[in-house]
Design a protein around this motif. Sequence first.
Motif, mmCIF file in Angstrom:
data_model
loop_
_atom_site.group_PDB
_atom_site.id
_atom_site.type_symbol
_atom_site.label_atom_id
_atom_site.label_comp_id
_atom_site.label_asym_id
_atom_site.label_seq_id
_atom_site.Cartn_x
_atom_site.Cartn_y
_atom_site.Cartn_z
ATOM 1 N N VAL A 42 6.817 3.968 2.971
ATOM 2 C CA VAL A 42 7.581 2.942 2.612
ATOM 3 C C VAL A 42 8.986 3.678 2.417
ATOM 4 O O VAL A 42 9.108 4.588 1.736
ATOM 5 N N ASP A 68 10.304 -8.966 5.856
ATOM 6 C CA ASP A 68 9.045 -8.492 4.938
ATOM 7 C C ASP A 68 9.303 -8.385 3.316
ATOM 8 O O ASP A 68 8.441 -8.901 2.735
ATOM 9 N N ALA A 69 10.695 -8.187 3.062
ATOM 10 C CA ALA A 69 10.915 -7.933 1.771
ATOM 11 C C ALA A 69 10.835 -9.370 1.035
ATOM 12 O O ALA A 69 10.440 -9.479 -0.095
ATOM 13 N N ILE A 109 7.383 -10.333 0.565
ATOM 14 C CA ILE A 109 6.725 -9.808 -0.458
ATOM 15 C C ILE A 109 7.377 -10.481 -1.822
ATOM 16 O O ILE A 109 6.467 -10.476 -2.791
ATOM 17 N N LEU A 156 5.209 0.308 -4.499
ATOM 18 C CA LEU A 156 5.722 0.898 -3.342
ATOM 19 C C LEU A 156 6.165 2.284 -3.282
ATOM 20 O O LEU A 156 6.066 2.663 -2.237
ATOM 21 N N LEU A 216 -0.009 -6.468 -1.189
ATOM 22 C CA LEU A 216 0.951 -5.869 -1.161
ATOM 23 C C LEU A 216 0.863 -4.521 -0.378
ATOM 24 O O LEU A 216 1.643 -3.831 0.417
ATOM 25 N N ILE A 255 14.034 -4.672 -2.167
ATOM 26 C CA ILE A 255 13.086 -5.390 -2.773
ATOM 27 C C ILE A 255 13.905 -5.493 -4.424
ATOM 28 O O ILE A 255 13.949 -6.394 -4.919
ATOM 29 N N TYR A 312 2.864 4.004 -2.787
ATOM 30 C CA TYR A 312 2.114 3.616 -1.469
ATOM 31 C C TYR A 312 2.022 4.914 -0.607
ATOM 32 O O TYR A 312 2.963 5.735 -0.460
ATOM 33 N N LYS A 356 5.989 -3.596 5.416
ATOM 34 C CA LYS A 356 7.113 -3.142 4.474
ATOM 35 C C LYS A 356 7.849 -2.289 5.257
ATOM 36 O O LYS A 356 8.297 -1.309 5.059
#
Length: 1826
Positions: A1767, A1734-1735, A1738, A1754, A1724, A1775, A1757, A1729
């Motif tokens: 992000v 991408d979501a 993930i 997230l 992850l 997400i 990050y 992201k």
Amino acid sequence: MAASELYTKYARVWIPDPEEVWKSAELLKDYKPGDKVLQLRLEEGKDLEYCLDQKTKELPPLRNPDILVGENDLTALSYLHEPAVLHNLKVRFIDSKLIYTYCGIVLVAINPYEQLPIYGEDIINAYSGQNMGDMDPHIFAVAEEAYKQMARDERNQSIIVSGESGAGKTVSAKYAMRYFATVSGSASEANVEEKVLASNPIMESIGNAKTTRNDNSSRFGKYIEIGFDKRYRIIGANMRTYLLEKSRVVFQAEEERNYHIFYQLCASAALPEFKTLRLGNANYFHYTKQGGSPVIDGVDDAKEMVNTRQACTLLGISDSYQMGIYQILAGILHLGNVEFASRDSDSCIIPPKHEPLTIFCDLMGVEYEEMAHWLCHRKLATATETYIKPISKLHAINARDALAKHIYANLFNWIVDHVNKALHATVKQHSFIGVLDIYGFETFEINSFEQFCINYANEKLQQQFNMHVFKLEQEEYMKEQIPWTLIDFYDNQPCINLIEAKMGILDLLDEECKMPKGSDDTWAQKLYNTHLNKCALFEKPRLSNKAFIIKHFADKVEYQCEGFLEKNKDTVYEEQIKVLKSSKKFKLLPELFQDEEKAISPTSATPSGRVPLSRTAVKPAKARPGQASKEHKKTVGHQFRNSLHLLMETLNATTPHYVRCIKPNDFKFPFTFDEKRAVQQLRACGVLETIRISAAGFPSRWTYQEFFSRYRVLMKQRDVLGDRKQTCKNVLEKLILDKDKYQFGKTKIFFRAGQVAYLEKIRADKLRAACIRIQKTIRGWLMRKKYVRMRKAAITIQRYVRGYQARCYANFLRRTRAAITIQKFQRMYVVHKRYQCMRAATIALQALLRGYMARNKYQMMLREHKSIIIQKHVRGWLARVHYHRTLKAIVYLQCCYRRMMAKRELKKLKIEARSVERYKKLHIGLENKIMQLQRKIDEQNKEYKSLMEKLSNLEITYSTETEKLRSDVERLRMSEEEAKNAANRVLSLQEEIAKLRKELHQTQSEKKTIEEWADKYKHETEQLVSELKEQNTLLKTEKEELNRRIHDQAREITETMEKKLVEETKQLELDLNDERLRYQNLLNEFSRLEERYDDLKDEMNLMVSIPKPGHKRTDSTHSSNESEYTFSSEITEAEDLPVRMEEPSEKKAPLDMSLFLKLQKRVTELEQEKQSLQDELDRKEEQALRAKAKEEERPPMRGAELEYESLKRQELESENKKLKNELNELQKALTETRSPEVTAPGAPAYRVLLDQLTSVSEELEVRKEEVLILRSQLVSQKEAIQPKNTMTDSTILLEDVQKMKDKGEIAQAYIGLKETNRLLESQLQSQKKSHENELESLRGEIQSLKEENNRQQQLLAQNLQLPPEARIEASLQHEITRLTNENLDLMEQLEKQDKTVRKLKKQLKVFAKKIGELEVGQMENISPGQIIDEPIRPVNIPRKEKDFQGMLEYKKEDEQKLVKNLILELKPRGVAVNLIPGLPAYILFMCVRHADYLNDDQKVRSLLTSTINGIKKVLKKRGDDFETVSFWLSNTCRFLHCLKQYSGEEGFMKHNTPRQNEHCLTNFDLAEYRQVLSDLAIQIYQQLVRVLENILQPMIVSGMLEHETIQGVSGVKPTGLRKRTSSIADEGTYTLDSIIRQLNSFHSVMCQHGMDPELIKQVVKQMFYIIGAITLNNLLLRKDMCSWSKGMQIRYNVSQLEEWLRDKNLMNSGAKETLEPLIQAAQLLQVKKKTDEDAEAICSMCNALTTAQIVKVLNLYTPVNEFEERVLVSFIRTIQMRLRDRKDSPQLLMDAKHIFPVTFPFNPSSLALETIQIPASLGLGFISRV
């Protein structure tokens, strides 16, 4: 570098803004000194001209680089100023959902107005033992730092929590106390930590209320001291309170509530116990309805009341006292409803029988008339007399409210005192941690006396805070030995002097309160006269003469003077108090007022100024009798000032830790940030002052290693020296020319504000230039690659075009050549065809002509041939006829001639015959003639035969020719007849043809009609068929559709059933694991309680064993392990014991009594368990005791006989059992013996065994008769002993028993005969089988000899084909192989025979020994004379053979020595290295086998119990040693497997060899002990896991997260005051290699100890789970670890762990799956992201992580370099939306303490017990092998 040089194009700055406080903008051109305007562009794209202040020439503050935004510590920011702090807090709060941030030594906590999952016990465990800078900011980190410093520095600590109402102070203080209670635990069984936490609900209910800003606002300040002992375990607590807001009892503003307890009482009014309080709805009472908001959303007052009552019970407040408290509170509510009626302007009256007052008086136990009188009157005392004066209605209402406030305040103080008593430490306090939860700086539209006191307290706290920050800065500079320059900071001492100094505001207020006619107005005038225009901090409002303004450190505050005097005096009429004191029915009420000086000032403490290190609960000093009235006259301001001075002394004597709570908005919206409100609070709470002090010096600090790692890119290779410090100095001198901007310390480099940003700019420029160069090179490479590719493509195209053209030309040439070839072949074909036609015609003519000629020639030759044949036959016939005639004539002539000659000869012979001599002469010639004649006859016969054959051939030829001619004649005749018939048939056929023609015409006409009908029918049929086909297709489609539906439904049903089955299976497995886990947790808890019980029992024994009161004893708080097992140091430790026994016994009596009761209960439980296990033995003992008592009553002679008979009966029964066992063994030996020679009927061994069997059987029968007789006598004697039975009854019973005995004898004799017959039959069958087996074996041997002979012949043939040398070698090799095989076979047979012989000899010896014993027993009964008469038989003494049975014999008294040498004092390392694995387990089991062989249940039970207790004891003593725990886990499992393997159960016996099955237990079923051993193994496994965790835990975070396994990937970011652990490996830092080495060590130790492979897999799985859980938990709590590079490091580390699993062949252990959450978290961190794809990726990838964990990663990050991107919040929201349907745990952290349920699969041992040798090193010489 000058600061103005940083204001270049594209630099970002902060500019003031009226709405957002600060706005971000970007410079459009460089700033030059002297410019008056800055050209800016706002973030929304709008251009702006920013005018600089002409006086100050101050430039707008610069914005920090994006890489620094969101840092954990505000001091890590390069630019330290208000907008940077505000923006950093906003980004962390709004974007990352992080509510805690460090600001140097201060923890800033923003109230989220939402429940967050960051306070669970897992989070507490994660922060426990960690350095403050190593984890993300948290209240637990502050609490851990305080706890650690208390233990490390031996100094008391304080946590100061401040903030305005609604900021979350109380919650923060509550979580800090919860942390201490969880981490430290309690030093006794009194559950002090639970009581400390239980004080919160009580204090919240009586001291918290709903305000407009906070639903649970604390309306008082409190300082809680949590006491610890020498081991830093909680032993007690003490609470001090400050300035309760009493006015809230009688008045609440709009949308506010009274204290929670009143609403809780009203909500619980329906309870039976509260019926007497006569309460109702909260809207009924005046004191609870004024705010108009009696209900708080989401709060159930009735449930809160239950919690409050439970907390009171836990704190020791009895039910009667609780009801008394509720009575007083209900009385206050009813008192508020008392109404007054005015008589006139100066007097009032209460209506008669006024219900609220009546209820109040009933509840308080006072007289109605008296209370009603003093509520409307007051007593005035002068120097000479006293008189009673009525008061007006307004004064009466004020007096009523004052009484209510006074009662509530005294009740509050009484409850606080009782809480302190309940929390009082029973042992000496060593240190404490104080938690101060006090109001923050307050300013409202109307500020009164309460706000004045609150702000005064905050001034004092701010002064202490400033001094502490200044002191820390000074200490840091001095420690690093850098030049110290005085930092100018705000000193608020003038403001404090204005308030508390002589002639200050408080002094003037107290003075005015003493004046008879003092008022708020006169006091205000005194303030103006004293301080106005004399003190710069004191001002007067322009439009008011009843207010004043004070310039506090945070802001100006205007105070209204109205009410100051009244609140400061806090007066209440003494007569009303006396009425309440006089209550006799209600005992609690007088207690509230008996010592009013204590109740008024509960927070006073010892008058000494300095607080010692170790303090007990603070109690008020006892006042002298003469001081009571004077003390009572102290004003509220004076009391508050004294309490505040005492608090400051306490704080100054401790190490403070600061928590500043911020309220993000006034509307309680979750995660909503109001910049204006936040800035106000930041200014008020001192955070910005901390920033200013830090910024004034050197705020940025780097260690030399961190600086080198971060700015290595700015150095050239020649600049890098071996000395890092010198390298950094050389580089800095080149980069920053102004040396005042930095300083070099001993271990750190100190930078002025902005210098780190400058270095970051240089570094970013260098990296950007490097990136541009890399991009340039890569783009050039790409273009060159593109050009080469295009050139290559062009050449390829040219090549293909030219090839195409060449192919076209070649094709043209090929076609031309082909055309010529075609023409050639065409012309040739035409000519060839013409030639072929001519040739064919010629050949045809020739063929016809030649055929005609050949046919003619053939006909001529045929006729000629036929004529020759006719001639041949005719001529042959004529010749034969002539021959026969001639032959016949010749024969006739010969016969005639020969007859004539014969007659002549006959005559001669007759004459000669008459003469003998002639006869003799003739006889000689006659023999020759006869021979000749015989030969002639033979020749003639041969000729005759040949002639006959010729004749027969001729006859056959003639007959064949004749037959041919006849057949030809017949054929000609038949052809003539056929010709005649054919002529007749032609006529008949012509007639039939005519008839058929007629029929044909008719048939044709009929055919036409039929065809017409057929066409019509066909048409109709086709229509019908088409319709049927259509219907058929429809039916087929419907059928197919139905089949498809059925198939789909069946498939769906099958899938659903399979899914359900799988889910149910998984659920059952989960339930099984849960049950197993629950059971194992219960076992763990049981073992913990058992250990605790043992410790307490030892402590009790130590307490009891103290001989003299003057001697000292061991401290009860000392470690139980140390006190129990360090036997040698008990005497020396006894000299250092505290003087706890010398304390008065009254203090410790309640605790000791409760402890004693618990111990007594535990002892009772253990005794019950023991009793249940030994019920049968107890019953037998009771029976024996009763029999013994009754025998004593009888005559002594009868008792002696009974005793003798009972002993004899026992002896005979035991002998009977032994004989039965021996008989069974003998029968088994006879039936199972394989050798036919031994078991043959005539064999000597067989005769001996049969004799022994006979004698033993006879002896057995005799013993049976004796046993039966004795049993019958015993029964009769017992019956005779009964007092009710007579002697006649016993004789009758004896006769019955004798009859039963005869029947029993008959039955036993019959059974014996049956057994004998069966034995003989079995022997006969065994002999028959052995004979058959012998024949079969002989046949097999013959067959094998044949095969061997064939093989030898084959080998001989092969050898003959080989050359001579190879032939000799092969023959030798074959001979050697043959001899070796024969030798092995002979050795096997010899071993079998030896075993059989040893077995039989042993059986003979055993039975001979038993027979000898029986003979000795019989000889004892024979007189000596009889013994002399009998002859003595010679006895053969056989040689002793050692054939061990896998048993070990020991004496009962050696059992403790066995346990001591084999368990308690055994060193695991020596056993694991030198001896076979599991040797102690095998030895113990062999001892158990011997006890089972002896049928001694007491010995078995004692040995097993001692073994289990010994293992527990050694694990308790050395339970933290991995080798010891692993060794005994392995041996316990092996012992358990041995008990299963040799239990005799079929499921376990199928894995054994026949020899092992012989070693099975025969007498006892030890299944219950197997369960006990299994439970013990579970406990040892859990202890092993705890030891593993303790060893691995310090390594995991450092090795898996912090250490850079791949060097140079991670970058070091600027850090703040609280340094994190460096990722560069020092000497003492753990790395991944350390973890792998430790895993190797664990694995090798377990393998050496012989642990089961399946168990090793479970241990490895648990280890990997611990590694994964702790790593992931730390990752989720550390923002600096959530980066792309760290994800790469983690994945590399995980791959190394997987490689370790592969090397150890443990990939199928399930260990890799436990790391899946960590692997997904690392992935992850590394995936893209940005987009919705991408979501989706993930969400599908992170199936092992919970939604909370994904969102947390997230949010955390953080880019390490500027080239990474953050992000976006929108992406995180996406997400969350995608994962909202996922059903997973809301828990953030993994449970690192989770232990998987363990199983012990059965693992039988192939080791033979009889081969085990006991080494002398074990010291077990007293054990002998059997």
